[in-house]
Write an enzyme that holds these catalytic residues in place. Structure first.
Site, PDB file in Angstrom:
ATOM      1  CG  MET A 275      -1.919  -1.098   1.275  1.00 21.62           C
ATOM      2  SD  MET A 275      -3.119  -0.961  -0.083  1.00 21.62           S
ATOM      3  CE  MET A 275      -3.908   0.591   0.346  1.00 21.62           C
ATOM      4  NE  ARG A 276       6.938   2.333   2.171  1.00 19.06           N
ATOM      5  CZ  ARG A 276       7.335   1.122   2.527  1.00 19.06           C
ATOM      6  NH1 ARG A 276       7.627   0.227   1.600  1.00 19.06           N
ATOM      7  NH2 ARG A 276       7.443   0.795   3.799  1.00 19.06           N
ATOM      8  CB  ALA A 277       2.386   2.443  -4.728  1.00 15.22           C
TER       9      ALA A 277
END
Length: 666
Positions: A275-277
């Site tokens: 989910m970092r993107a």
């Protein structure tokens, strides 16, 4: 962003300017990784950014640059009681050298004083110096992995923790992280790539007029730096003021549900991991709106954020080129466009998103290259070639697979990696020794044991031990090192027979992937016809080796001795450059020698040079068919190494497991 040097001759410089400015507006974006060939002004652009950042107010005398309006309550130099005296200074740009130690990066505790006096004597590192400024890492791909992990953790948490034997210090470390790298010198691991918020690719322009302007301005700067800088002063001041205004507007920027859906849909469409993107894209789009002077995020912001935040997150292995299909991006954004219009505030500019062109993405069949199934014209060694040149077209490599671990015997002291045993600063503790220089890893039990016999003579009267410098013991640790893996590949006609080269290339590609994961340097020597060539000098770029391997032609006789002598010469030169890095020679051949006078005898003498120098070697036996001569095994014996077949090279090979069991039993 204006700078003392022009960047009109650098492709991708506009994206670089924008990425740096967005991080200046919102450091929470997560930093910038700049990828590009040498001589493309990567470092110059980063250094120019520091002149554009607004000055910062710091508590007077604080080594950790605390903000007087909101000092860090855990500051080692604190507590600071506002209002106190403060001073204003320019934002710092701190450069982390490639050879920096962990103590230089995070700071060092004086263990001797901590044990003997019970005080926390802490010397700040570069992370403390960079607080509220810029931390610049040139050649970040050459930095040791554990140091990259440390600085990325600090950048993500906004704090640095230093712990030594139960003594810990924490201080704030919020900075704009910028790394530059030349992909030809090796790639970052995907886990580390993902930790950089944005990435930009830059390359030199091929337009003569633009290159002329670069030279003209550089010469003008060299002639009179002060006058040249004054020429750009007004423009720099305007950019600096715009950064301040964008920072003030940033908390008011609204990221609507429609924009969030576009972000989530884009990340899902491009199959990025985790989910970092999504989070980075949201922060980048918000910073883009603030930079444009808007309080609402538009679709054009989401599109630009995707172009900066996603390309490096799509790499699955080092042989994948980073990039983004813009047609697919526009199609995804268009599908989710307009869903947030009803929720937008009436005050902002009513113009809608700048629109995605929205032409359907073509089917991505990809180029098919040459005919991988073409039958080689060369016969067995010594047979006349069907082609006048005796050379066959390159064949495609078979699918790579997970290989067995090949390692160098003994214990080395080379660069940190994941292949062979070595004495390192990190790893399991194997013993203790007297420290050479500053103490970094205390061996507590050995220190107590050294100090215990002297307590009465030192007049000990309290419950604690009386510790002196001579009592301190450094922990001796064993970990893993990276090696130089030199591939010596037989590209003769006998290897091309029965389309064997496809399997051979697949095996070498698998070993290259393993070398990438174990942080090795690699080199490639090939031999065919009447000579041997260094297809790739030792380098950290395994994707460069894979590209050379893919285009490798085959045909001709087998000058095995020439290949071994060329490899021996490469290793001799490399030992002078990097004596601590041990080598592993991987010879990929069927063992036949047909090139030159007395080819078998010459090959034997060349092989014995490796054994005499104690070089570790593995022969990958590529012989196939019902009748086998076992020549590769004989070559391995003369090299002083071991031989494995292509099947045994696989990590899940049953034959390899049986052989290992038999070897241990013997």
């Amino acid at each position: 962003m204006s700078t003392p040097f022009p960047f009109t001759a650098v492709v991708g410089q506009d994206d670089l300017r924008l990425a740096l400015l967005l991080n200046a507006v919102s450091p929470a974006v997560g930093g910038v990784l700049v990828r590009g060939e040498k001589g493309t002004a990567k470092s110059t652009a980063v250094r120019a950014l520091s002149a554009l950042l607004p000055p910062v107010d710091v508590v007077a005398g604080c080594r950790f640059s605390c903000d007087p309006a909101a000092p860090d309550p855990a500051c080692p130099d604190g507590p600071h009681h506002p209002p106190g005296t403060f001073e204003s200074r320019p934002a710092r740009m701190v450069e982390l050298p490639v050879g920096a130690s962990e103590d230089r990066l995070v700071g060092a505790l004086d263990i001797e004083r901590a044990l003997a006096e019970g005080v926390k004597a802490f010397e700040p590192g570069l992370l403390a110096d960079a607080h509220r400024g810029i931390l610049y890492v040139d050649e970040v791909n050459l930095l040791h992995d554990h140091l990259v992990d440390l600085l990325l953790d600090a950048a993500a948490m906004g704090a640095s923790y230093v712990e030594r034997e139960g003594v810990s210090v924490r201080h704030a470390a919020r900075f704009l992280l910028v790394g530059t790298m030349n992909p030809e010198e090796g790639e970052l691991r995907p886990q580390l790539l993902d930790r950089f918020g944005l990435t930009v690719e830059v390359a030199a322009s091929r337009e003569p007029d633009q290159r002329v302007e670069v030279v003209r301005r550089r010469l003008a700067y060299d002639d009179d730096p002060a006058r040249f800088a004054a020429r750009w002063a007004d423009e720099e001041a305007a950019v600096r003021q715009r950064i301040v205004a964008a920072r003030e507007l940033l908390p008011s920027v609204r990221l609507g549900d429609g924009a969030l859906r576009q972000i989530a849909a884009t990340c899902a469409a491009f199959e990025v991991d985790g989910m970092r993107a999504d989070i980075v894209m949201a922060r980048t789009a918000t910073a883009l709106a603030a930079w444009a002077g808007r309080t609402v995020v538009l679709a054009e912001d989401v599109r630009q954020a995707a172009l900066l935040a996603l390309p490096h997150r799509r790499r699955r292995n080092p042989f994948d080129a980073p990039g983004l299909d813009e047609d697919k991006l526009d199609e995804t954004l268009e599908e989710f466009a307009g869903q947030d219009e009803a929720d937008e505030d009436p005050d902002p500019d009513p113009d809608g998103p700048g629109g995605g062109g929205g032409q359907p993405a073509p089917e991505d069949g990809g180029p098919q290259g040459g005919d991988a199934g073409a039958r080689p014209e060369a016969g067995e060694d010594g047979a006349p070639q069907a082609s006048g040149a005796g050379e066959q077209s390159p064949v495609r490599a078979a699918e790579p697979f997970r290989t067995k671990v090949l390692s160098v015997p003994g214990i080395g002291e080379g660069a940190a990696g994941r292949r062979s045993r070595a004495r390192t600063e990190h790893g399991r503790t194997t013993g203790a020794r007297r420290p050479r220089g500053a103490l970094t890893k205390l061996h507590l039990a050995a220190t107590v044991q050294a100090a215990a016999p002297h307590q009465r003579a030192r007049g000990r009267s309290g419950p604690g031990l009386v510790i002196r410098r001579d009592d301190l013991r450094q922990a001796a640790r064993e970990g893993r090192e990276g090696n130089l893996v030199l591939f010596v590949v037989d590209a003769s006609g006998s290897m091309a027979a029965r389309q064997r080269m496809s399997a051979v290339k697949g095996a070498v590609l698998s070993l290259l992937l393993d070398a990438y994961q174990r942080r090795d340097k690699v080199g490639l020597v090939t031999f065919r016809g009447s000579s041997a060539d260094v297809a790739l000098p030792p380098t950290s770029s395994v994707d460069a080796a894979a590209a050379r391997l893919e285009s490798l032609p085959t045909g001709g006789r087998t000058p095995l001795a020439a290949g071994l002598l060329k490899a021996h010469d490469v290793l001799r030169v490399e030992r002078l450059r990097d004596p601590a890095r041990r080598a592993l020679v991987v010879v990929v051949t069927d063992g036949r020698a047909t090139g030159g006078p007395e080819p078998v005898a010459l090959a034997g003498r060349a092989a014995r040079l490796f054994a005499a120098d104690g070089l570790a070697s593995v022969v990958v036996d590529c012989e196939s068919g019902p009748v086998r001569l076992g020549l590769a095994g004989q070559l391995a014996g003369e090299l002083g190494g071991t031989a494995v077949t292509l099947d045994e090279l696989r990590a899940d090979s049953i034959a390899g497991l049986v052989k290992d069991v038999r070897r241990r039993a013997a």
